[in-house]
Write a protein that holds these residues in place. Sequence first.
Motif, PDB file in Angstrom:
ATOM      1  N   SER A  51       0.831  -1.207   0.000  1.00 18.70           N
ATOM      2  CA  SER A  51       0.000   0.000   0.000  1.00 18.70           C
ATOM      3  C   SER A  51       0.867   1.259   0.000  1.00 18.70           C
ATOM      4  CB  SER A  51      -0.962  -0.005   1.185  1.00 18.70           C
ATOM      5  OG  SER A  51      -0.264  -0.092   2.399  1.00 18.70           O
ATOM      6  N   ALA A  52       2.058   1.193   0.570  1.00 14.32           N
ATOM      7  CA  ALA A  52       2.964   2.351   0.576  1.00 14.32           C
ATOM      8  C   ALA A  52       3.449   2.680  -0.833  1.00 14.32           C
ATOM      9  CB  ALA A  52       4.154   2.090   1.499  1.00 14.32           C
ATOM     10  N   TRP A  54       1.829   1.914  -3.590  1.00 14.03           N
ATOM     11  CA  TRP A  54       0.650   2.435  -4.293  1.00 14.03           C
ATOM     12  C   TRP A  54       0.425   3.915  -3.934  1.00 14.03           C
ATOM     13  CZ3 TRP A  54      -2.352   0.109  -7.991  1.00 14.03           C
ATOM     14  CH2 TRP A  54      -3.454   0.864  -8.422  1.00 14.03           C
ATOM     15  N   ALA A  55       0.452   4.226  -2.646  1.00 13.90           N
ATOM     16  CA  ALA A  55       0.174   5.596  -2.197  1.00 13.90           C
ATOM     17  C   ALA A  55       1.212   6.596  -2.702  1.00 13.90           C
ATOM     18  CB  ALA A  55       0.108   5.641  -0.671  1.00 13.90           C
ATOM     19  N   ASP A  56       2.482   6.212  -2.700  1.00 15.56           N
ATOM     20  CA  ASP A  56       3.547   7.157  -3.065  1.00 15.56           C
ATOM     21  C   ASP A  56       3.844   7.241  -4.552  1.00 15.56           C
ATOM     22  OD1 ASP A  56       3.766   7.748  -0.401  1.00 15.56           O
ATOM     23  OD2 ASP A  56       5.681   6.712  -0.108  1.00 15.56           O
ATOM     24  N   TYR A  57       3.582   6.151  -5.299  1.00 20.27           N
ATOM     25  CA  TYR A  57       4.021   6.149  -6.693  1.00 20.27           C
ATOM     26  C   TYR A  57       2.945   5.843  -7.721  1.00 20.27           C
ATOM     27  CZ  TYR A  57       8.368   6.169  -4.158  1.00 20.27           C
ATOM     28  OH  TYR A  57       9.363   6.495  -3.281  1.00 20.27           O
ATOM     29  N   ALA A  59      -0.790   6.186  -6.980  1.00 22.85           N
ATOM     30  CA  ALA A  59      -1.830   7.199  -6.787  1.00 22.85           C
ATOM     31  C   ALA A  59      -1.291   8.541  -7.283  1.00 22.85           C
ATOM     32  CB  ALA A  59      -2.215   7.277  -5.319  1.00 22.85           C
ATOM     33  N   PRO A  61      -0.917  12.364  -7.274  1.00 24.05           N
ATOM     34  CA  PRO A  61      -1.163  13.520  -6.410  1.00 24.05           C
ATOM     35  C   PRO A  61      -2.034  14.544  -7.136  1.00 24.05           C
ATOM     36  CG  PRO A  61       1.194  13.025  -6.547  1.00 24.05           C
ATOM     37  CD  PRO A  61       0.503  12.173  -7.565  1.00 24.05           C
ATOM     38  N   GLU A  70      -3.149   6.848 -12.956  1.00 22.28           N
ATOM     39  CA  GLU A  70      -2.717   5.684 -12.181  1.00 22.28           C
ATOM     40  C   GLU A  70      -2.281   4.520 -13.059  1.00 22.28           C
ATOM     41  OE1 GLU A  70      -5.691   4.637  -9.270  1.00 22.28           O
ATOM     42  OE2 GLU A  70      -5.054   6.254  -7.949  1.00 22.28           O
TER      43      GLU A  70
END
Length: 145
Positions: A51-52, A54-57, A59, A61, A70
């Motif tokens: 999930s980290a 996914w969230a940082d790279y 998803a 911003p 995405e």
Amino acid sequence: MQENEQDTMKETFGDVIYAYTRAQAIEDGVLIDVTETAREAGIKFPTALTSAVWADYVAVPAEMKGHQDEMGRLWDILWMFAYAVKSGQIKGDQGMFEFSFLMWEGKNADQENGRHKQEVITLKAICGPNDDTSPCITIMKPDED
């Protein structure tokens, strides 16, 4: 693992108290299953991102919306992983790979000091056993286990 090895482990450590499966991690959102897209990129085994990652790279911003999406960001990660394996940069059951991403630097798109910048990102990939002991791949940040 052979039966006699399992018996020895049980004698040494006792019964398993609790096991957290890959399927549970995917259901909980700890891992994001990207197997379908990974297959399109030439990756044969089931594949998940933490999930980290996914969230940082993956998803996008808010400041990058309209510049990237995405699916494109996910494709870049998976394609570069597949390339690292095929080119021999990753050997064995784990290794690091790099890719270049357009990232946002600054607090938000309206600030004068905010800007897009190209950044080299390093991720780690591990091929290990799935819940049924078949091979699967997990892509994570270098400091994740």
